[in-house]
Write a protein that holds these residues in place. Structure first.
Motif, PDB file in Angstrom:
ATOM      1  N   PHE A 101       6.922   2.478   0.200  1.00 50.07           N
ATOM      2  CA  PHE A 101       6.804   1.199   0.886  1.00 50.07           C
ATOM      3  C   PHE A 101       6.403   1.396   2.340  1.00 50.07           C
ATOM      4  O   PHE A 101       5.581   0.658   2.883  1.00 50.07           O
ATOM      5  CB  PHE A 101       8.141   0.454   0.793  1.00 50.07           C
ATOM      6  CG  PHE A 101       8.105  -0.888   1.442  1.00 50.07           C
ATOM      7  CD1 PHE A 101       7.347  -1.914   0.882  1.00 50.07           C
ATOM      8  CD2 PHE A 101       8.815  -1.145   2.604  1.00 50.07           C
ATOM      9  CE1 PHE A 101       7.303  -3.152   1.476  1.00 50.07           C
ATOM     10  CE2 PHE A 101       8.772  -2.385   3.195  1.00 50.07           C
ATOM     11  CZ  PHE A 101       8.007  -3.401   2.633  1.00 50.07           C
ATOM     12  N   ILE A 102       6.961   2.427   2.948  1.00 47.80           N
ATOM     13  CA  ILE A 102       6.668   2.663   4.365  1.00 47.80           C
ATOM     14  C   ILE A 102       5.255   3.212   4.556  1.00 47.80           C
ATOM     15  O   ILE A 102       4.572   2.879   5.520  1.00 47.80           O
ATOM     16  CB  ILE A 102       7.699   3.651   4.958  1.00 47.80           C
ATOM     17  CG1 ILE A 102       9.063   2.967   5.039  1.00 47.80           C
ATOM     18  CG2 ILE A 102       7.291   4.123   6.343  1.00 47.80           C
ATOM     19  CD1 ILE A 102      10.177   3.915   5.388  1.00 47.80           C
ATOM     20  N   MET A 103       4.834   4.031   3.621  1.00 48.87           N
ATOM     21  CA  MET A 103       3.569   4.740   3.813  1.00 48.87           C
ATOM     22  C   MET A 103       2.330   3.923   3.464  1.00 48.87           C
ATOM     23  O   MET A 103       1.231   4.466   3.418  1.00 48.87           O
ATOM     24  CB  MET A 103       3.557   6.028   2.988  1.00 48.87           C
ATOM     25  CG  MET A 103       4.517   7.082   3.490  1.00 48.87           C
ATOM     26  SD  MET A 103       4.355   7.399   5.251  1.00 48.87           S
ATOM     27  CE  MET A 103       2.857   8.354   5.296  1.00 48.87           C
ATOM     28  N   VAL A 104       2.472   2.648   3.216  1.00 46.78           N
ATOM     29  CA  VAL A 104       1.287   1.839   2.903  1.00 46.78           C
ATOM     30  C   VAL A 104       0.398   1.789   4.148  1.00 46.78           C
ATOM     31  O   VAL A 104       0.871   1.466   5.228  1.00 46.78           O
ATOM     32  CB  VAL A 104       1.709   0.417   2.503  1.00 46.78           C
ATOM     33  CG1 VAL A 104       0.503  -0.484   2.399  1.00 46.78           C
ATOM     34  CG2 VAL A 104       2.451   0.463   1.193  1.00 46.78           C
ATOM     35  N   PRO A 105      -0.896   2.147   4.024  1.00 45.26           N
ATOM     36  CA  PRO A 105      -1.774   2.109   5.192  1.00 45.26           C
ATOM     37  C   PRO A 105      -1.857   0.692   5.769  1.00 45.26           C
ATOM     38  O   PRO A 105      -1.716  -0.291   5.039  1.00 45.26           O
ATOM     39  CB  PRO A 105      -3.136   2.540   4.650  1.00 45.26           C
ATOM     40  CG  PRO A 105      -2.874   3.145   3.335  1.00 45.26           C
ATOM     41  CD  PRO A 105      -1.606   2.576   2.823  1.00 45.26           C
ATOM     42  N   SER A 106      -2.091   0.626   7.064  1.00 46.26           N
ATOM     43  CA  SER A 106      -2.026  -0.668   7.739  1.00 46.26           C
ATOM     44  C   SER A 106      -3.028  -1.668   7.183  1.00 46.26           C
ATOM     45  O   SER A 106      -2.807  -2.870   7.234  1.00 46.26           O
ATOM     46  CB  SER A 106      -2.281  -0.467   9.221  1.00 46.26           C
ATOM     47  OG  SER A 106      -3.502   0.225   9.409  1.00 46.26           O
ATOM     48  N   GLY A 107      -4.120  -1.176   6.667  1.00 47.70           N
ATOM     49  CA  GLY A 107      -5.124  -2.122   6.183  1.00 47.70           C
ATOM     50  C   GLY A 107      -4.882  -2.590   4.767  1.00 47.70           C
ATOM     51  O   GLY A 107      -5.589  -3.467   4.277  1.00 47.70           O
ATOM     52  N   ASN A 108      -3.905  -2.007   4.107  1.00 47.88           N
ATOM     53  CA  ASN A 108      -3.708  -2.356   2.706  1.00 47.88           C
ATOM     54  C   ASN A 108      -2.815  -3.574   2.552  1.00 47.88           C
ATOM     55  O   ASN A 108      -2.038  -3.905   3.438  1.00 47.88           O
ATOM     56  CB  ASN A 108      -3.119  -1.170   1.953  1.00 47.88           C
ATOM     57  CG  ASN A 108      -4.186  -0.207   1.508  1.00 47.88           C
ATOM     58  OD1 ASN A 108      -5.310  -0.277   2.004  1.00 47.88           O
ATOM     59  ND2 ASN A 108      -3.852   0.687   0.609  1.00 47.88           N
ATOM     60  N   MET A 109      -2.932  -4.199   1.414  1.00 45.90           N
ATOM     61  CA  MET A 109      -2.218  -5.451   1.216  1.00 45.90           C
ATOM     62  C   MET A 109      -0.884  -5.233   0.530  1.00 45.90           C
ATOM     63  O   MET A 109      -0.364  -6.128  -0.111  1.00 45.90           O
ATOM     64  CB  MET A 109      -3.080  -6.410   0.397  1.00 45.90           C
ATOM     65  CG  MET A 109      -4.309  -6.844   1.175  1.00 45.90           C
ATOM     66  SD  MET A 109      -5.570  -7.546   0.154  1.00 45.90           S
ATOM     67  CE  MET A 109      -4.772  -9.007  -0.401  1.00 45.90           C
ATOM     68  N   GLY A 110      -0.352  -4.074   0.662  1.00 47.86           N
ATOM     69  CA  GLY A 110       0.926  -3.790   0.029  1.00 47.86           C
ATOM     70  C   GLY A 110       0.820  -2.526  -0.781  1.00 47.86           C
ATOM     71  O   GLY A 110      -0.206  -1.833  -0.752  1.00 47.86           O
ATOM     72  N   VAL A 111       1.904  -2.210  -1.478  1.00 47.98           N
ATOM     73  CA  VAL A 111       1.894  -0.998  -2.294  1.00 47.98           C
ATOM     74  C   VAL A 111       0.761  -1.053  -3.313  1.00 47.98           C
ATOM     75  O   VAL A 111       0.063  -0.078  -3.559  1.00 47.98           O
ATOM     76  CB  VAL A 111       3.257  -0.841  -2.996  1.00 47.98           C
ATOM     77  CG1 VAL A 111       3.200   0.299  -3.989  1.00 47.98           C
ATOM     78  CG2 VAL A 111       4.343  -0.600  -1.965  1.00 47.98           C
ATOM     79  N   PHE A 112       0.584  -2.234  -3.886  1.00 50.65           N
ATOM     80  CA  PHE A 112      -0.511  -2.419  -4.833  1.00 50.65           C
ATOM     81  C   PHE A 112      -1.658  -3.107  -4.089  1.00 50.65           C
ATOM     82  O   PHE A 112      -1.513  -4.251  -3.670  1.00 50.65           O
ATOM     83  CB  PHE A 112      -0.067  -3.254  -6.020  1.00 50.65           C
ATOM     84  CG  PHE A 112       1.042  -2.631  -6.792  1.00 50.65           C
ATOM     85  CD1 PHE A 112       0.769  -1.769  -7.838  1.00 50.65           C
ATOM     86  CD2 PHE A 112       2.365  -2.878  -6.468  1.00 50.65           C
ATOM     87  CE1 PHE A 112       1.786  -1.174  -8.559  1.00 50.65           C
ATOM     88  CE2 PHE A 112       3.383  -2.296  -7.171  1.00 50.65           C
ATOM     89  CZ  PHE A 112       3.108  -1.437  -8.226  1.00 50.65           C
ATOM     90  N   ASP A 113      -2.751  -2.400  -3.908  1.00 50.18           N
ATOM     91  CA  ASP A 113      -3.876  -2.987  -3.196  1.00 50.18           C
ATOM     92  C   ASP A 113      -4.998  -3.284  -4.178  1.00 50.18           C
ATOM     93  O   ASP A 113      -5.459  -2.382  -4.875  1.00 50.18           O
ATOM     94  CB  ASP A 113      -4.360  -2.031  -2.106  1.00 50.18           C
ATOM     95  CG  ASP A 113      -5.370  -2.696  -1.204  1.00 50.18           C
ATOM     96  OD1 ASP A 113      -4.977  -3.164  -0.129  1.00 50.18           O
ATOM     97  OD2 ASP A 113      -6.556  -2.767  -1.588  1.00 50.18           O
ATOM     98  N   PRO A 114      -5.418  -4.533  -4.247  1.00 51.01           N
ATOM     99  CA  PRO A 114      -6.407  -4.882  -5.265  1.00 51.01           C
ATOM    100  C   PRO A 114      -7.726  -4.134  -5.115  1.00 51.01           C
ATOM    101  O   PRO A 114      -8.442  -3.942  -6.103  1.00 51.01           O
ATOM    102  CB  PRO A 114      -6.616  -6.383  -5.060  1.00 51.01           C
ATOM    103  CG  PRO A 114      -6.083  -6.685  -3.710  1.00 51.01           C
ATOM    104  CD  PRO A 114      -5.005  -5.686  -3.450  1.00 51.01           C
ATOM    105  N   THR A 115      -8.054  -3.717  -3.903  1.00 53.29           N
ATOM    106  CA  THR A 115      -9.344  -3.050  -3.753  1.00 53.29           C
ATOM    107  C   THR A 115      -9.270  -1.578  -4.134  1.00 53.29           C
ATOM    108  O   THR A 115     -10.288  -0.929  -4.281  1.00 53.29           O
ATOM    109  CB  THR A 115      -9.836  -3.149  -2.304  1.00 53.29           C
ATOM    110  OG1 THR A 115      -8.862  -2.542  -1.453  1.00 53.29           O
ATOM    111  CG2 THR A 115     -10.019  -4.585  -1.890  1.00 53.29           C
ATOM    112  N   GLU A 116      -8.059  -1.066  -4.244  1.00 53.49           N
ATOM    113  CA  GLU A 116      -7.947   0.362  -4.514  1.00 53.49           C
ATOM    114  C   GLU A 116      -7.420   0.651  -5.907  1.00 53.49           C
ATOM    115  O   GLU A 116      -7.536   1.769  -6.386  1.00 53.49           O
ATOM    116  CB  GLU A 116      -6.974   1.012  -3.514  1.00 53.49           C
ATOM    117  CG  GLU A 116      -7.265   0.648  -2.090  1.00 53.49           C
ATOM    118  CD  GLU A 116      -7.621   1.843  -1.251  1.00 53.49           C
ATOM    119  OE1 GLU A 116      -6.910   2.845  -1.375  1.00 53.49           O
ATOM    120  OE2 GLU A 116      -8.612   1.776  -0.512  1.00 53.49           O
TER     121      GLU A 116
END
Lengths: 145, 1199
Positions: free
Chosen positions: A85-100
């Motif tokens: 949870f902490i390590m989610v990159p700042s640009g991501n939309m959460g642990v689950f990122d739809p673009t990734e």
């Protein structure tokens, strides 16, 4: 007292099991194209924090009630949850990122993770159940005596 | 050229060739007479000409100078009409006689070409046909059919005999320019009566290419080929076009490319002799046969008219001239299609006979044996064994039937209406298979294997760069599949030999992936309108050339192997107007096709083209002065914006507030509406903000004229980009479309505000480079919202300071937009950037655009895609959502092999791009690529496509540097080289470990990887601004391979001696072809002038002691000292060196969509660092030279 702790853990564990199942179902829906990545991720991200909290609470409870073995069992998974949870990159939309989620086999690893957690929670469930019943029996015994 | 009406009917005209010929052709007269006899059934209706031809020949031999033109014209113009007219009823009922008097003037070029193809294709076939009925000739016919060599020999035959004797004697040279008949043109070469200039005519070229390998023994042809350096080009153009039937053409061309000619000549010569003896006649009947078939077409079309649902259209070419092709060769889409069909139909008449011969004689020739790696087993006689092949050799599947009914006549008698269809299968395929397998075998044994795998000692071999640009490797398929395969410009795979298992792929240590350029501007693209688009019922694959037809009614999907039914409509071929030949439909003949989709493919009515411009008007922006350029470009190109009558346009400007412009028709002037509540943005008026371009054109023009001066005195320095984008999204969401954002600084207000993250002191750090990822998810979310509403956001960043492109780029990345970045943009201080913006805008505004697009990539069962690269949003496992698609967007995907591919020998990939054109049509563009599957590591290396590998690695490295760190990504790049080379060296056990050996296919791999490491995106140690780095990464992700390669490894040419260089002819221009130079200062001399082509920039470096004549003639200055510091254009000087230089530069420019900016650089110019940083083979303070890099790799391998 003992049984209260375990009954609470049992309920919490049930919730976590349901959550894991929900994760698995949603991810496999995504895998099968029933839902799109955007809605899948927004659904799942909503439940990431409750999951972290739910698991952390049980872990802490075990520590407080001095059930060392169960605490140590729970610790790695709880740490992993918080770390993730902490390590989610700042640009991501959460642990689950739809673009990734479709890249680099992320979907598969999420799936695997959810499966492992489900197994773990099931194991915990029976442990708590056993402890709760034995604990209850103990109280029964003390009461009857 | 003279009036066709006055001439006798075509078939008769064709026959005239025979009497005109020498003895040999008189012999042919007998088979000829027999030829029509075998075509009973529908042919009965044409009996007029067989009879006519019996009696008329004498007459025709006299006007022989004309006969070939007239029929050819008649034929193809008729056809032309036929398919353009999309089944206008007159054509249906049109009797055969109609053919005689069609409008002749339609399209001379087309006519010639199609005629040419169709003739050229026929020789091998006709032999079979004519010989069939005439028993006496059987032996020679069989020779021609059985193998590749023999088909060459047919050509050789032309050269030798038929040409000089019969045809040339008939007075053809008189108007040689107009000749359609290949026989004629080829005839000319040996006689050398064509002047060298004739090469530029398409026939000349086409023919040389064909004749080269086959006729290696003719001195005449050799000299001829040396006169025209353009032959390779003609080859490339030539090959894909006539593939149906011009088997001999293609195979010979192919073999030429493979340097096969040498190995072939021996056998060719042999066979030539055989055929020369009895083969003269064989070339002659060509005309009569092909013409007959042409005539029969209307007859076939008529019965099927009820079934005509589909038609084939061809769009106007997007580009006027295709790169690399001389105009004479570039074919209009019409003719290309037509050719394909013409020629195939031509062949049909001969088929049954051929099949028999094939069956009878095929085994008798050693050349036809099947070859190790070739997927076709090439059984000598029974074609039956091929029926169950899972891959694209489908057509032979039909053959068993034919073989059973080997006498041709019964077949035709029983079902005359299917005549062309049935005959077609066997005719084409046995020939192709045998021919190609023997060819494939040759190429494997003699050239390909050693070529791709030839070990190269990298440390010793200094000159590894090819003379001209690096060609894409040709998949090792047999020639018919090779011809059908997708162009490498649109579709490339990193490994042209797909490894059978994941284990093998892992062993090779090379990435497996595809590089796509799906929406590329194409000059020829078959467009198909059909009520049903034929697709596999289980995997939804579009029917493509690599499916197999099990019988006439069923086809087998080449991706999932499901057997599907052929729908009724598909049985009718709109091009030949014949029924029962599904395999000849354009879908099955072209690996790149476009369908006009029906309403099944729409979720809503096709959207109009909607363009919204969001312009930064803060102080910073006004100071940079970009508004003038943007407004002027828009004014200039307003009418050229792609769209129809529904096209809409709107404008939003923003600084610390957001300004809307009401352009509603009826207003006297544009009305500005200011919204200052940027935290809760709303649209000030429900309509009038996005207006119809045509209705409000005057208002729009007023606004564009006024805009540059409206904000000249602004003191507002803030930028509320986020709010402006939210407003834009609200405005666009009902329709979807394109938002073009012009931003000049860091957004500093409202939603999506960003802070400077760059530490200038860290720019040249060799350690971790931070902040390559976005700072906020605002732009990503916005992009996903936009993507969901079919809106793409294109970003133009024109900033002089850090603007956090890493965050801003997200708005384009995930909405399938594109990103342009102009560092230190200023309209007057930096004219080069201003010019670049102007040129980019011109292209940007006028290029093709597709709206509400989705792209799906399918691959053969067992392969799966696991990572996508490019600007889009991956909506589900294999579906890419592209709100807009533009012709300059490239994509890459990485694949893995999930199930072993042991049960198949071909792997296929299909991309389908469904989009709404700017004209409101829903279209599907389908590309299909077919590659062989191999099981040995050596084959995998032999088929490695180094450019594709490097581009895919670059994409992966970008991901790695964002998700992990830059040093990680750099290490991964180096490791990719080390691993693959050491894996290669361990397979080739006989190599010495002390040397650094690479297979020929990968010889450029270390060089390219070094170039990548020195690329702005990945370099360390050299001062690189964060935005520059991020922009380079964005480009790597979204550029198609061709452009990316120029960016990674620019081309360097020496241009002060262009007059001495070899030249090619393009558009009547003479274009010199200087050789590629190594990117090393060692190649630069003070006496020279050099041109570096970096894709988006051209640098001309002038040495200090450069020849004054060159400076005077090309640059227009008397001496070196007087050359100005800033020079961005070459003057037009009427001198040969200037002309050559300019034609060379414009030739380079023609090859790409964005017109690059030219900069002339003197030695003491500050801009020279830009030039020298591209000399990647040299050592810099922070990076290895090429040689050091090789040593480093060697060290790593030995460890």
């Amino acid at each position: 007292m003992e049984s209260v702790v375990f009954i609470f853990s049992l309920i919490d564990c049930c919730a976590l099991i349901f959550l894991s199942v929900y994760f698995i179902i949603t991810l496999s829906d995504l895998e099968c194209d029933y839902i799109n990545a955007r809605s899948c991720c927004s659904k799942l991200n909503k439940w990431v924090v409750p999951e972290v909290i739910g698991h952390a609470v049980v872990t802490v409870l075990m520590l407080i009630s001095l059930h060392w073995f169960i605490f140590l069992l729970n610790l790695p998974i709880a740490t992993w949850n918080i770390y993730r949870f902490i390590m989610v990159p700042s640009g991501n939309m959460g642990v689950f990122d739809p673009t990734e989620i479709h890249n680099r086999g992320q979907l598969k690893s999420h799936m695997k993770e959810a499966m492992i957690k489900l197994g773990f929670h099931l194991l915990c469930f029976f442990m708590y159940l056993y402890s709760a019943t034995t604990g209850a029996r103990l109280t029964d015994l003390t009461l009857s005596n | 050229m003279s009036a066709p009406a006055g001439l006798p009917p075509r078939p008769a005209g064709a026959v005239a060739a025979y009497p005109g010929g020498p003895g040999g052709s008189r012999e042919a007269a007998a088979p000829q007479g027999a030829a029509p006899r075998c075509q009973n059934g529908p042919v009965q209706s044409q009996m007029q000409f067989p009879s006519g031809y019996g009696s008329h020949p004498p007459n025709y031999s006299a006007p022989s100078g004309h006969y070939s033109q007239v029929p050819s014209k008649a034929v193809s113009s008729h056809l032309d009409n036929q398919y353009r007219a999309s089944y206008q009823s007159p054509y249906y009922s049109a009797p055969a006689q109609n053919v005689m008097t069609p409008p002749v003037g339609t399209n001379v070029l087309n006519t010639r070409e199609s005629q040419q193809f169709y003739n050229s294709s026929t020789p091998p076939h006709t032999v079979g046909l004519t010989e069939g009925p005439a028993q006496g000739a059987i032996p020679s016919g069989s020779y021609v059919y059985t193998s590749a060599q023999q088909s060459y020999s047919a050509f050789g035959d032309h050269y030798n005999t038929s040409v000089s004797s019969s045809v040339a004697s008939q007075g053809f040279p008189l108007n040689s320019d107009h000749y359609a008949m290949p026989v004629v043109s080829s005839a000319m070469y040996p006689n050398v009566s064509y002047p060298p200039a004739a090469t530029s005519s398409m026939y000349g070229q086409a023919f040389t290419s064909q004749s080269l390998p086959a006729a290696g023994q003719f001195k005449e042809t050799n000299t001829f080929s040396s006169q025209s350096t353009s032959v390779p080009h003609s080859l490339q153009q030539h090959v894909p076009v006539g593939y149906n039937s011009t088997l001999s053409t293609i195979s010979s061309a192919q073999s030429f490319q493979d340097n096969l000619s040498k190995s072939l000549t021996g056998s060719v010569a042999k066979v030539n002799n055989q055929v020369n003896r009895g083969g003269i006649d064989s070339s002659q009947p060509v005309h009569s046969v092909s013409q007959n078939v042409q005539l029969t077409k209307p007859g076939f079309g008529a019965p099927a008219s009820s079934a005509l649902i589909s038609s084939v259209r061809t769009p106007a070419p997007g580009l006027s001239s295709q790169p690399r092709s001389s105009p004479s060769i570039t074919q209009s889409p019409d003719s290309a299609l037509q050719e394909a069909l013409d020629s195939s139909s031509t062949t049909s008449s001969a088929s049954p006979v051929l099949n028999n011969y094939d069956a009878l004689e095929g085994g008798g020739y050693p050349e036809t044996r099947s070859v190790t790696n070739s997927p076709v087993p090439t059984p000598p006689a029974p074609q039956t064994s091929k029926t169950s092949k899972p891959f694209g050799y489908g057509y032979p599947a039909l053959q068993p039937a034919y073989q059973n009914t080997s006498p041709p006549t019964p077949v035709q008698a029983t079902n005359p209406s299917h005549h062309p269809g049935f005959q077609h299968y066997p005719q084409q395929y046995p020939g192709v298979n045998q021919l190609s397998s023997s060819l494939g075998g040759l190429s494997l044994q003699h050239s390909q294997q050693p070529e791709g795998l030839r070990p190269i000692n990298l440390t010793q071999d200094r000159n590894i760069l090819p003379v001209s640009s690096v060609p894409a490797p040709v998949p090792n398929l047999n020639s018919d599949l090779r011809k059908l395969n997708c162009s490498p410009d649109s579709f490339r795979c990193t490994l042209t030999n797909i490894p059978q298992t994941q284990a093998l792929l892992n062993k090779a240590k090379l990435p497996l992936g595809l590089l796509l350029h799906p929406f590329r501007d194409l000059t020829q693209l078959p467009v198909i309108t059909s009520s049903t688009i034929v697709r596999c019922r289980s995997c939804r694959t579009y029917i493509n050339p690599f499916v197999s037809f099990i019988d006439q009614r069923r086809w087998k999907c080449n991706l999932c192997y499901r057997v599907n039914d052929v729908p009724e409509e598909f049985m009718y071929n709109p091009l030949t107007r014949s029924y029962g030949e599904p395999h000849k439909r354009p879908e099955v003949q072209n690996s790149t096709v476009e369908f006009i989709a029906s309403s099944d493919y729409m979720l809503r009515p096709p959207q109009p083209a909607v363009y919204l411009f969001v312009l930064d008007v803060s102080h910073n922006a006004v100071d940079a002065g970009y508004l003038t350029i943007v407004c002027n470009s828009l004014l200039e190109n307003l009418d050229k914006l792609p769209g129809d009558s529904r096209t809409r346009i709107g404008f939003i400007t923003f600084d610390s507030t957001v300004q809307f412009y009401n352009l509603q028709e009826g207003l006297s002037q544009p009305q500005m509406l200011i919204v200052s509540d940027i935290d809760d943005i709303f649209l000030p008026t429900p309509d009038g903000l996005l207006v119809n371009l045509h209705e409000s054109k005057e208002l729009i023009k007023d606004l564009l004229n006024a805009l540059p001066n409206m904000f000249t005195n602004t003191r507002e320095t803030h930028s509320a980009l986020g709010s402006a984008l939210q407003a834009a999204f609200k405005l666009m969401s009902p329709t979807g479309g394109r938002i073009s954002v012009f931003q000049t600084q860091l957004p500093s207000l409202g939603a999506g505000l960003l802070h400077s993250r760059e530490d200038p002191n860290q720019r040249s750090s060799t350690k971790v480079v931070q902040h390559l990822g976005p700072a906020t998810d605002f732009y990503k979310k916005l992009a996903l919202d936009c993507s969901g509403q079919q809106t793409a956001v294109d970003l133009f960043l024109l900033s002089s300071q850090y603007s956090d492109l890493a965050s801003l780029a997200c708005m384009s990345k995930y909405s399938a937009g594109c990103i342009y970045y102009y560092p230190s943009f200023h309209h007057s201080h930096n004219p080069a950037q201003a010019e670049k913006l102007q040129k980019d805008l011109k292209r940007y505004l006028t290029r093709k655009i597709g709206f509400e697009a989705v792209m799906r990539i399918r691959c053969t069962k067992g392969l799966s895609i696991h990572t996508f690269h490019g600007n889009f949003f991956v909506r589900s496992t294999d579906l890419l959502s592209l709100a807009n698609v533009n012709p300059d967007a490239g994509f890459a995907v990485q694949m893995s092999i999930e199930e072993s591919l042991t049960d198949t020998s071909l792997a296929c990939f299909q991309t389908a791009l469904l989009y709404t054109s700017s004209k409101g049509e829903r279209r599907i563009r389908v590309h299909t690529l077919c590659l062989p599957v191999v099981n040995s590591l050596a084959d995998v290396y032999a088929g490695a496509d180094v450019q594709a590998v490097v581009c895919l690695l670059a994409n992966m490295a970008v991901d790695r540097s964002v998700s992990s760190s830059l040093p990680d990504a750099r290490d991964a790049l180096v490791n990719a080289v080390v691993d693959s080379l050491s894996a290669y060296m361990s397979t080739a056990s006989n190599l010495q470990q002390s040397m650094l050996i690479a297979p020929n296919s990968l010889k450029l791999f270390p060089l390219y990887v070094l170039a990548l490491l020195k690329q702005k995106a990945f370099r360390t140690g050299t001062s690189t601004r964060l935005d520059d780095r991020v922009y380079a990464m964005c480009q790597i992700k979204s550029q198609p391979l061709v452009h990316l390669m120029k960016m990674i490894h620019p081309n360097l040419y020496r241009i002060d001696k262009l007059i001495d260089e070899s030249t090619i002819h393009v558009n009547d221009r003479v274009v010199p072809q200087p050789p590629l130079q190594k990117l090393s200062a060692e190649k630069l001399t003070r006496e020279g002038a050099f041109l570096m082509d970096c894709g988006s920039n051209f640098y001309i470096w002038i040495g200090k002691n450069c020849d004054n004549n060159f400076i005077k003639d090309v640059l227009g200055y008397p001496n070196y000292a007087s050359i100005p510091q800033r020079m961005t254009q070459l003057p037009e000087i009427d001198a040969l060196p200037s002309e050559r230089t300019r034609s060379f530069i414009s030739w380079l420019r023609d090859n790409r969509p964005l017109s690059p900016v030219l900069q002339v650089i003197k030695d003491e110019n500050p801009a020279k660092t830009d030039f020298f940083q591209h000399l990647i083979e040299d050592r810099t303070e922070a990076a290895f030279s090429y040689y050091e890099f090789l040593l480093h790799i060697q060290q790593q391998i030995c460890k």
